[in-house]
Design an enzyme around this catalytic site. Structure first.
Site, PDB file in Angstrom:
ATOM      1  N   TYR A   1       0.873  -1.323   0.123  1.00 56.72           N
ATOM      2  CA  TYR A   1      -0.217   0.037   0.016  1.00 56.72           C
ATOM      3  C   TYR A   1       0.724   1.146   0.045  1.00 56.72           C
ATOM      4  CZ  TYR A   1      -3.034   3.553   1.924  1.00 56.72           C
ATOM      5  OH  TYR A   1      -3.589   4.851   2.090  1.00 56.72           O
TER       6      TYR A   1
HETATM    7  N1  LIG Z   1      -8.483   6.920   5.971  1.00 57.61           N
HETATM    8  C1  LIG Z   1      -7.006   6.973   6.142  1.00 57.61           C
HETATM    9  O1  LIG Z   1      -6.733   6.915   7.325  1.00 57.61           O
HETATM   10  C2  LIG Z   1      -6.095   7.415   5.234  1.00 57.61           C
HETATM   11  C3  LIG Z   1      -4.880   8.017   5.604  1.00 57.61           C
HETATM   12  C4  LIG Z   1      -3.872   8.237   4.482  1.00 57.61           C
HETATM   13  C5  LIG Z   1      -4.550   8.468   3.203  1.00 57.61           C
HETATM   14  N2  LIG Z   1      -5.749   7.854   2.800  1.00 57.61           N
HETATM   15  C6  LIG Z   1      -6.028   7.856   1.338  1.00 57.61           C
HETATM   16  O2  LIG Z   1      -7.339   8.801   1.245  1.00 57.61           O
HETATM   17  C7  LIG Z   1      -7.946   8.386   0.204  1.00 57.61           C
HETATM   18  C8  LIG Z   1      -9.522   8.248   0.647  1.00 57.61           C
HETATM   19  O3  LIG Z   1      -9.512   7.342   1.830  1.00 57.61           O
HETATM   20  P1  LIG Z   1     -10.865   7.127   2.604  1.00 57.61           P
HETATM   21  O4  LIG Z   1     -10.286   6.822   3.826  1.00 57.61           O
HETATM   22  O5  LIG Z   1     -11.628   8.366   2.332  1.00 57.61           O
HETATM   23  O6  LIG Z   1     -11.539   5.894   1.817  1.00 57.61           O
HETATM   24  P2  LIG Z   1     -12.905   5.343   1.945  1.00 57.61           P
HETATM   25  O7  LIG Z   1     -13.920   5.850   2.893  1.00 57.61           O
HETATM   26  O8  LIG Z   1     -12.671   3.854   1.883  1.00 57.61           O
HETATM   27  O9  LIG Z   1     -13.476   5.939   0.287  1.00 57.61           O
HETATM   28  C9  LIG Z   1     -12.794   5.575  -0.664  1.00 57.61           C
HETATM   29  C10 LIG Z   1     -13.440   6.071  -1.834  1.00 57.61           C
HETATM   30  O10 LIG Z   1     -12.642   5.588  -2.914  1.00 57.61           O
HETATM   31  C11 LIG Z   1     -13.536   5.156  -4.058  1.00 57.61           C
HETATM   32  N3  LIG Z   1     -13.102   4.246  -4.825  1.00 57.61           N
HETATM   33  C12 LIG Z   1     -12.370   3.099  -4.292  1.00 57.61           C
HETATM   34  N4  LIG Z   1     -11.881   2.381  -5.349  1.00 57.61           N
HETATM   35  C13 LIG Z   1     -12.413   2.889  -6.370  1.00 57.61           C
HETATM   36  C14 LIG Z   1     -12.149   2.765  -7.851  1.00 57.61           C
HETATM   37  N5  LIG Z   1     -11.584   1.604  -8.390  1.00 57.61           N
HETATM   38  N6  LIG Z   1     -12.793   3.751  -8.821  1.00 57.61           N
HETATM   39  C15 LIG Z   1     -13.440   4.729  -8.219  1.00 57.61           C
HETATM   40  N7  LIG Z   1     -13.628   5.015  -7.036  1.00 57.61           N
HETATM   41  C16 LIG Z   1     -13.021   4.015  -6.141  1.00 57.61           C
HETATM   42  C17 LIG Z   1     -14.895   4.868  -3.205  1.00 57.61           C
HETATM   43  O11 LIG Z   1     -16.039   4.834  -4.063  1.00 57.61           O
HETATM   44  P3  LIG Z   1     -17.282   3.745  -3.699  1.00 57.61           P
HETATM   45  O12 LIG Z   1     -17.892   4.728  -2.732  1.00 57.61           O
HETATM   46  O13 LIG Z   1     -18.098   3.701  -5.137  1.00 57.61           O
HETATM   47  O14 LIG Z   1     -16.880   2.341  -3.436  1.00 57.61           O
HETATM   48  C18 LIG Z   1     -14.936   5.912  -1.973  1.00 57.61           C
HETATM   49  O15 LIG Z   1     -15.514   7.072  -2.664  1.00 57.61           O
HETATM   50  C19 LIG Z   1      -7.473   6.943  -0.249  1.00 57.61           C
HETATM   51  O16 LIG Z   1      -6.801   7.271  -1.360  1.00 57.61           O
HETATM   52  C20 LIG Z   1      -6.765   6.577   0.885  1.00 57.61           C
HETATM   53  O17 LIG Z   1      -5.621   5.667   0.462  1.00 57.61           O
HETATM   54  C21 LIG Z   1      -6.525   7.359   3.772  1.00 57.61           C
END
Ligand SMILES: NC(=O)c1ccc[n+]([C@@H]2O[C@H](COP(=O)([O-])OP(=O)(O)OC[C@H]3O[C@@H](n4cnc5c(N)ncnc54)[C@H](OP(=O)(O)O)[C@@H]3O)[C@@H](O)[C@H]2O)c1
Length: 248
Positions: free
Chosen positions: A154
Site C-alpha cells: 500500500y
Molecule cells: N483513511 C485514512 O486513514 C487514510 C490515510 C491516508 C491516506 N488515505 C487515502 O485517502 C483516500 C481516501 O480514503 P478514505 O479513507 O476516504 O477511503 P474510503 O472511505 O474507503 O472511500 C474510498 C473512496 O474511493 C472510491 N473508490 C475506491 N476504489 C475505486 C475505484 N476503483 N474507482 C473509483 N472510485 C473508487 C470509493 O468509491 P465507492 O463509494 O463507490 O466505493 C470511495 O468514494 C485514499 O486514497 C486513501 O488511500 C486514507
C-alpha cells in the site's frame, strides 16, 4: 469564496475524505463532479448536501483503475461542464498483507487503483484544463515515510503517487498547472473503521495534536492546494498528520 465557478473533479467523492473534499470545494464556489465506483446512494447524498447548501454538483460513476472508463467519464464531465480546472485524485483502497502473504494480485490491485488511476485521470483530464492552467491534488499517505508492518505494498503504491506528483509537476509547470499531494495519517473514515482500538489509541498517543484525523482536516488543505493561494507550491507532498510523522 476562493473557487467560484472553477470546475473540480474529485475521485472517491462519495465517502470519507473525498466527500469532505467535494463539500469544501463546493462551499468555496467550485462546481464539483463527484466520481465514485459503486456507492451511488452515497455519491447522490454528497451531491444532495452540496445542492442544499446552494452549490453545484453532479455524480459520475467510473472505476478509476480502468483507463477507458476514466476517458469516458472525463468526456462526460467535459460535455456537462465544458472544461476542468481542478482534479483531485483521492480514490484509493487499503489492503494489509505481511511479507509472506504478498502475491501478484495484491500488488496489481493496489497499484492499479492507487497509482495507475492517477496517471489515467491526469492524462484524460489535463487536455481539458484551460490555457491559463489549473490544479492537480493527489492523495498519498504518511506511511510512505514510515510503512508499518503489513502496509509495504500500500505504502509503495502511494509513494509512487508522490513520485508522479513530483515528476508531472515538472512536466506541467509550463502549462500553468501545479501538481501537489497530501499525505494524511490515520483518518476517521470507512477505511479505518475496522482498525483495532489499541492501534487507534497508539496513533492518538503518538500524535502531537492528540487525536486521529477527520476528513475535514485533510479537505481544508486540499482546498488550499486547489486555490490560487498555493501558486508557489508544486511537486510537493504535504504531510497532513497532526504532527505524527517524522519524515526523512
Ligand atoms: N483513511 C485514512 O486513514 C487514510 C490515510 C491516508 C491516506 N488515505 C487515502 O485517502 C483516500 C481516501 O480514503 P478514505 O479513507 O476516504 O477511503 P474510503 O472511505 O474507503 O472511500 C474510498 C473512496 O474511493 C472510491 N473508490 C475506491 N476504489 C475505486 C475505484 N476503483 N474507482 C473509483 N472510485 C473508487 C470509493 O468509491 P465507492 O463509494 O463507490 O466505493 C470511495 O468514494 C485514499 O486514497 C486513501 O488511500 C486514507
Amino acid at each position: 469564496m476562493k473557487l467560484v465557478n472553477r470546475i473540480a473533479v474529485v475521485t472517491g467523492g462519495s465517502r470519507g475524505i473525498g466527500a469532505a473534499i467535494a463539500r469544501k470545494l463546493a462551499a468555496e464556489g467550485a462546481i464539483v463532479a463527484v466520481v465514485y465506483q459503486s456507492g451511488v446512494d452515497q455519491a447522490q447524498s454528497v451531491v444532495r448536501a452540496i445542492r442544499e447548501a446552494g452549490g453545484v454538483a453532479e455524480a459520475f460513476a467510473a472505476d478509476v483503475a480502468d483507463a477507458s472508463a476514466v476517458r469516458s467519464v472525463i468526456a462526460s464531465i467535459v460535455a456537462r461542464f465544458g472544461r476542468i480546472d481542478i482534479l483531485v485524485n483521492n480514490a484509493g483502497i487499503f489492503e494489509g498483507r505481511t511479507f509472506a502473504d504478498i502475491d501478484a494480485d495484491h500488488v496489481t490491485r493496489l497499484f492499479a487503483v492507487n497509482m495507475s488511476s492517477v496517471l489515467h485521470m491526469m492524462q484524460a483530464a489535463v487536455p481539458h484544463f484551460p490555457p491559463t492552467g489549473g490544479r492537480v491534488v493527489n492523495v498519498s499517505t504518511n506511511l510512505i515515510y514510515s510503512p508499518r508492518p503489513g502496509t509495504a505494498i500500500y505504502a509503495a503504491s502511494k509513494a509512487a503517487v508522490s513520485v508522479l506528483t513530483n515528476g508531472f509537476a515538472k512536466e506541467l509547470g509550463a502549462r500553468g498547472i501545479t501538481v501537489n499531494a497530501v499525505a494524511p495519517s490515520m483518518t476517521s473514515t470507512d477505511m479505518t473503521a475496522a482498525t483495532p482500538d489499541a492501534r487507534r489509541q497508539a496513533v492518538i498517543a503518538a500524535t502531537p495534536a492528540g487525536r486521529i484525523g477527520e476528513p475535514e482536516d485533510i479537505a481544508d488543505v486540499v482546498v488550499f492546494l486547489a486555490s490560487d493561494e498555493s501558486r508557489w507550491i508544486t511537486g510537493r507532498t504535504l504531510l497532513t498528520d497532526g504532527g505524527l510523522t517524522d519524515s526523512l
